[in-house]
Design a protein around this motif. Structure first.
Motif, mmCIF file in Angstrom:
data_model
loop_
_atom_site.group_PDB
_atom_site.id
_atom_site.type_symbol
_atom_site.label_atom_id
_atom_site.label_comp_id
_atom_site.label_asym_id
_atom_site.label_seq_id
_atom_site.Cartn_x
_atom_site.Cartn_y
_atom_site.Cartn_z
ATOM 1 N N ARG A 1 62.358 6.007 24.230
ATOM 2 C CA ARG A 1 63.080 6.752 23.195
ATOM 3 C C ARG A 1 62.091 7.415 22.244
ATOM 4 O O ARG A 1 62.215 8.591 21.923
ATOM 5 C CB ARG A 1 63.970 5.805 22.396
ATOM 6 C CG ARG A 1 65.171 5.334 23.164
ATOM 7 C CD ARG A 1 66.445 5.728 22.446
ATOM 8 N NE ARG A 1 67.609 5.256 23.194
ATOM 9 C CZ ARG A 1 68.305 4.194 22.862
ATOM 10 N NH1 ARG A 1 68.007 3.520 21.788
ATOM 11 N NH2 ARG A 1 69.350 3.822 23.574
ATOM 12 N N LEU A 2 61.127 6.628 21.840
ATOM 13 C CA LEU A 2 60.147 7.157 20.894
ATOM 14 C C LEU A 2 59.416 8.341 21.507
ATOM 15 O O LEU A 2 59.142 9.332 20.840
ATOM 16 C CB LEU A 2 59.159 6.071 20.499
ATOM 17 C CG LEU A 2 59.644 5.109 19.420
ATOM 18 C CD1 LEU A 2 58.655 3.993 19.227
ATOM 19 C CD2 LEU A 2 59.829 5.850 18.102
ATOM 20 N N ARG A 3 59.116 8.246 22.796
ATOM 21 C CA ARG A 3 58.412 9.356 23.451
ATOM 22 C C ARG A 3 59.270 10.608 23.447
ATOM 23 O O ARG A 3 58.790 11.720 23.265
ATOM 24 C CB ARG A 3 58.049 8.970 24.882
ATOM 25 C CG ARG A 3 56.931 7.969 24.923
ATOM 26 C CD ARG A 3 56.218 7.965 26.258
ATOM 27 N NE ARG A 3 55.337 6.816 26.342
ATOM 28 C CZ ARG A 3 54.185 6.722 25.688
ATOM 29 N NH1 ARG A 3 53.748 7.734 24.955
ATOM 30 N NH2 ARG A 3 53.451 5.636 25.795
ATOM 31 N N GLU A 4 60.586 10.393 23.655
ATOM 32 C CA GLU A 4 61.492 11.545 23.615
ATOM 33 C C GLU A 4 61.472 12.184 22.233
ATOM 34 O O GLU A 4 61.391 13.413 22.097
ATOM 35 C CB GLU A 4 62.923 11.097 23.952
ATOM 36 C CG GLU A 4 63.128 10.823 25.433
ATOM 37 C CD GLU A 4 64.388 10.003 25.694
ATOM 38 O OE1 GLU A 4 64.472 9.416 26.777
ATOM 39 O OE2 GLU A 4 65.256 9.960 24.786
ATOM 40 N N ILE A 5 61.496 11.324 21.241
ATOM 41 C CA ILE A 5 61.468 11.846 19.873
ATOM 42 C C ILE A 5 60.162 12.579 19.630
ATOM 43 O O ILE A 5 60.120 13.659 19.050
ATOM 44 C CB ILE A 5 61.600 10.697 18.852
ATOM 45 C CG1 ILE A 5 62.921 9.978 19.073
ATOM 46 C CG2 ILE A 5 61.514 11.213 17.436
ATOM 47 C CD1 ILE A 5 63.012 8.686 18.326
ATOM 48 N N MET A 6 59.118 11.974 20.152
ATOM 49 C CA MET A 6 57.773 12.542 20.003
ATOM 50 C C MET A 6 57.740 13.963 20.534
ATOM 51 O O MET A 6 57.130 14.852 19.952
ATOM 52 C CB MET A 6 56.810 11.646 20.784
ATOM 53 C CG MET A 6 55.376 12.056 20.653
ATOM 54 S SD MET A 6 54.772 11.602 19.024
ATOM 55 C CE MET A 6 53.097 11.213 19.447
ATOM 56 N N ALA A 7 58.426 14.189 21.665
ATOM 57 C CA ALA A 7 58.422 15.507 22.283
ATOM 58 C C ALA A 7 59.034 16.547 21.346
ATOM 59 O O ALA A 7 58.636 17.718 21.348
ATOM 60 C CB ALA A 7 59.199 15.461 23.595
ATOM 61 N N ASP A 8 59.991 16.109 20.543
ATOM 62 C CA ASP A 8 60.654 17.035 19.625
ATOM 63 C C ASP A 8 59.910 17.234 18.309
ATOM 64 O O ASP A 8 60.143 18.185 17.598
ATOM 65 C CB ASP A 8 62.062 16.517 19.293
ATOM 66 C CG ASP A 8 62.973 16.654 20.488
ATOM 67 O OD1 ASP A 8 62.637 17.496 21.353
ATOM 68 O OD2 ASP A 8 63.982 15.931 20.557
ATOM 69 N N ALA A 9 59.041 16.272 18.017
ATOM 70 C CA ALA A 9 58.412 16.292 16.698
ATOM 71 C C ALA A 9 57.369 17.407 16.597
ATOM 72 O O ALA A 9 56.643 17.675 17.543
ATOM 73 C CB ALA A 9 57.762 14.952 16.424
ATOM 74 N N VAL A 10 57.344 18.052 15.457
ATOM 75 C CA VAL A 10 56.381 19.125 15.247
ATOM 76 C C VAL A 10 55.484 18.793 14.057
ATOM 77 O O VAL A 10 54.266 18.931 14.118
ATOM 78 C CB VAL A 10 57.098 20.466 15.002
ATOM 79 C CG1 VAL A 10 56.074 21.572 14.813
ATOM 80 C CG2 VAL A 10 58.022 20.782 16.158
ATOM 81 N N GLU A 11 56.103 18.315 13.017
ATOM 82 C CA GLU A 11 55.388 17.987 11.791
ATOM 83 C C GLU A 11 54.350 16.890 12.036
ATOM 84 O O GLU A 11 54.633 15.888 12.685
ATOM 85 C CB GLU A 11 56.400 17.488 10.757
ATOM 86 C CG GLU A 11 55.815 17.350 9.379
ATOM 87 C CD GLU A 11 56.054 18.598 8.562
ATOM 88 O OE1 GLU A 11 55.991 18.494 7.350
ATOM 89 O OE2 GLU A 11 56.319 19.673 9.167
#
Lengths: 429, 187
Positions: free
Chosen positions: A307-317
């Motif tokens: 899940r965290l990796r998925e979130i990571m993919a979306d994170a830009v900041e």
């Protein structure tokens, strides 16, 4: 203290569930770390706000509505209750208070008789009951387990018997000869699709102490057997016995062997045939449950990680990325340490540990000396003893004089000088 | 006092049971409210839980506190209902992933607000935020921060070890904080 540790402590600090030492360490860290200061303040604030959330008043008509429902429930359940529950019937029989004592005594007597009879005359029945109870317990326990989907009932029913036999089966050498017909440990490494063991994990260890005639031969023999069985020697030490009355150069030593679980019993029997067993104990520790719990914990963590990796993919900041990365590192660390633990257990269950102590003796046949306990015999013994001790003390005196002679010579020399100086002084005066 | 009421309730006396629960009703309702997130469900669930308690009071063992036992029933009732509905009760991770709003947040100037400076809006969104936690995490926060129970008591109510209480609370509060930040940024 790093930020991760500090964050773990923050909640404890907010709830006052922290000792002074930890508190001061936390304060130190917070003083020096801006991110953690913000984190801590925010956490405190969230908790404070939660505490300030107002309790809602009961909605109007709540209690009336509840009352109606309760009455309804009561009416529904009443006829059934009266018919079935014996307890309520018993309660409804009014026994006058002064008879309570008699009734209680009678009941206790009845219980004593019934229980006593059961214990004395029907032990089989009772143990059978206990067995079924245990197996029920076991079945229930495995229900809740995440990884036991294919852990079928037959295994569950068998398990308690195995448990009592395997776990903590320690016995002394007296019954050791018959004791080793345990079932072979079911530790064939069958792998699940996701890499976890499905069968029972039992860590077995055995300790043997033996008297042997030819230490070196026995030692080599054991080494070669272990090699042939695919095991290895984890630890070994050999020394001469320190007892100096012993002039035979006898040896003493121990070996820690790791052998595959399948060859465990034949190995022990082989080793036992090499000498006289003086101590023998075996121990089996079932870690199946711990193993499964840890495995499911790992699975959970892995889900979180994905899940965290998925979130990571979306994170830009950058800040987000850093935060997520922090969390990922933490979770990875946990997964790794759990997995290490799992591997350790697997290794321990696959390879049993056998500790063998070897004690070399001149002969395995017992030596019997005639015992002379007449009066004269004792006197003779005493006389010889005294003569021997006199001889010994003279010897020791002689040895002492000879061995200390350099010092004595030096002291003598000093004494001569002192004498000369003394006499000269006297003459002068 | 309480024990005599309990005994009478076991025998099926409704008015004793009502006397017994009168002091807990409000807390029961509030736990249910926080678990379910709205008043309608809260009322239904708290009543259902109380009726369950009435039916099951024969199984109540005096060794635990009555309130502990009662609140356990409330929380389990709510959890069962939530599970039954299979309503997408969003956990933190899903909330972020599903809404795919992270980009919007980040592009916004208000991104990552520091909570302390946003006092007014926060209270309004706190309830929404609570609802985004998973059921287990929510129940821990409710019991600890709203009801003020100790770790031991929570462990007893939820029948989990204290270590789990501690770690769940850790997780829940951190999640809650992040959810609040995201909600603030979205506004």
């Amino acid at each position: 203290m790093n930020c991760e540790q500090a964050r773990l402590l923050m909640n404890a600090a907010i709830d006052g569930d922290i000792n002074e030492h930890e508190r001061s360490k936390l304060d130190q860290h917070i003083d020096s770390c801006e991110a953690c200061t913000v984190e801590f303040e925010e956490l405190k604030y969230v908790v404070q706000m939660l505490g300030e959330m107002e309790l809602k008043a009961l909605p109007i008509g709540f209690e009336e509505e509840l009352h109606e429902k309760l009455i309804h429930v009561k009416r529904d359940s009443e006829p059934v209750k009266a018919g079935t529950t014996i307890m309520s019937k018993i309660k409804s029989i009014h026994i006058k208070k002064r008879y309570y004592g008699y009734v209680a005594t009678a009941a206790v007597l009845l219980m004593v008789v019934v229980i006593g009879k059961n214990i004395l005359f029907q032990p089989k029945y009772e143990s059978a009951m206990m067995d079924t109870a245990a197996s029920e317990e076991f079945g229930r326990g495995s229900d809740g387990d995440m990884l036991t989907t294919s852990f079928n009932e037959s295994v569950a029913a068998e398990a308690p018997a195995m448990d009592s036999e395997m776990s903590k089966a320690e016995f002394e050498s007296s019954n050791a000869m018959t004791g080793y017909n345990e079932e072979p440990a079911p530790v064939e490494p069958t792998e699940l699709t996701d890499g976890y063991r499905e069968d029972r994990l039992i860590i077995q260890t055995a300790n043997l102490r033996m008297d042997v005639e030819k230490y070196d031969e026995v030692y080599l023999q054991i080494t070669s057997w272990v090699g042939a069985a695919g095991g290895y020697i984890e630890n070994e030490s050999t020394s001469y016995k320190t007892n100096y009355t012993d002039r035979e150069n006898l040896k003493y030593g121990y070996l820690t062997l790791r052998v595959p679980a399948t060859g465990y019993e034949s190995m022990i029997n082989q080793i036992k045939s090499l000498g006289n067993v003086t101590y023998d104990s075996a121990n089996a520790y079932d870690v199946t449950k711990n193993y499964r719990d840890t495995a499911s914990e790992v699975e959970n963590l892995k889900v979180t990680e994905t899940r965290l990796r998925e979130i990571m993919a979306d994170a830009v900041e950058i800040k987000d990325i850093l935060a997520i990365e922090n969390e990922l590192t933490r979770i990875r660390g946990q997964i790794n340490s759990y997995e290490r633990q799992l591997k350790d257990w697997e290794a321990l269950a696959d390879m049993t540990t056998i500790t063998v102590e070897l004690n070399e003796v001149k002969s395995l046949k017992p030596i019997i000396e005639p015992i002379d306990d007449t009066l004269f015999g004792k006197a003779k013994e005493g006389f010889i003893g005294t003569i021997n001790s006199i001889k010994l003390s003279i010897e020791q005196g002689f040895i002492w004089v000879i061995s200390k002679s350099p010092i004595l010579a030096l002291l003598g020399l000093l004494a001569v000088f002192a004498k000369i100086i003394y006499t000269r002084k006297r003459r002068k005066s | 006092m309480e024990s005599t009421l309990i005994e009478k309730s076991i025998q099926g006396d409704v008015s004793s049971f009502e006397k017994l629960i009168v002091q807990y009703n409000r807390y029961v309702y509030n736990i249910a409210y926080r678990m379910m997130g709205n008043e309608e469900d809260a009322k239904d669930m708290s009543q259902e839980a109380l009726i369950k308690a009435y039916k099951a009071i024969g199984h109540f063992k005096m060794e635990s506190g009555f309130s502990t036992w009662l609140y356990r029933i409330v929380i389990n009732t709510c959890k069962d209902e939530l599970r039954k509905r299979k309503e997408q009760v969003l956990s933190l991770d899903e909330a972020i992933a599903d809404n795919a709003s992270l980009q919007d947040i980040i592009s916004d100037d208000k991104a990552n607000p520091i909570l302390i400076y946003e006092q007014v809006e926060l209270k309004a969104t706190l309830n929404d935020a609570l609802n985004k936690l998973s059921d287990d995490n929510k129940s821990v926060v409710i019991l600890k921060d709203l009801m003020g129970y100790s770790y031991e008591e929570i462990g007893e109510i939820l029948q989990i070890p204290i270590g789990t209480v501690r770690s769940r609370l850790n997780r829940s509060r951190t999640s809650l904080k992040s959810i609040l930040k995201i909600q603030l940024a979205e506004q």
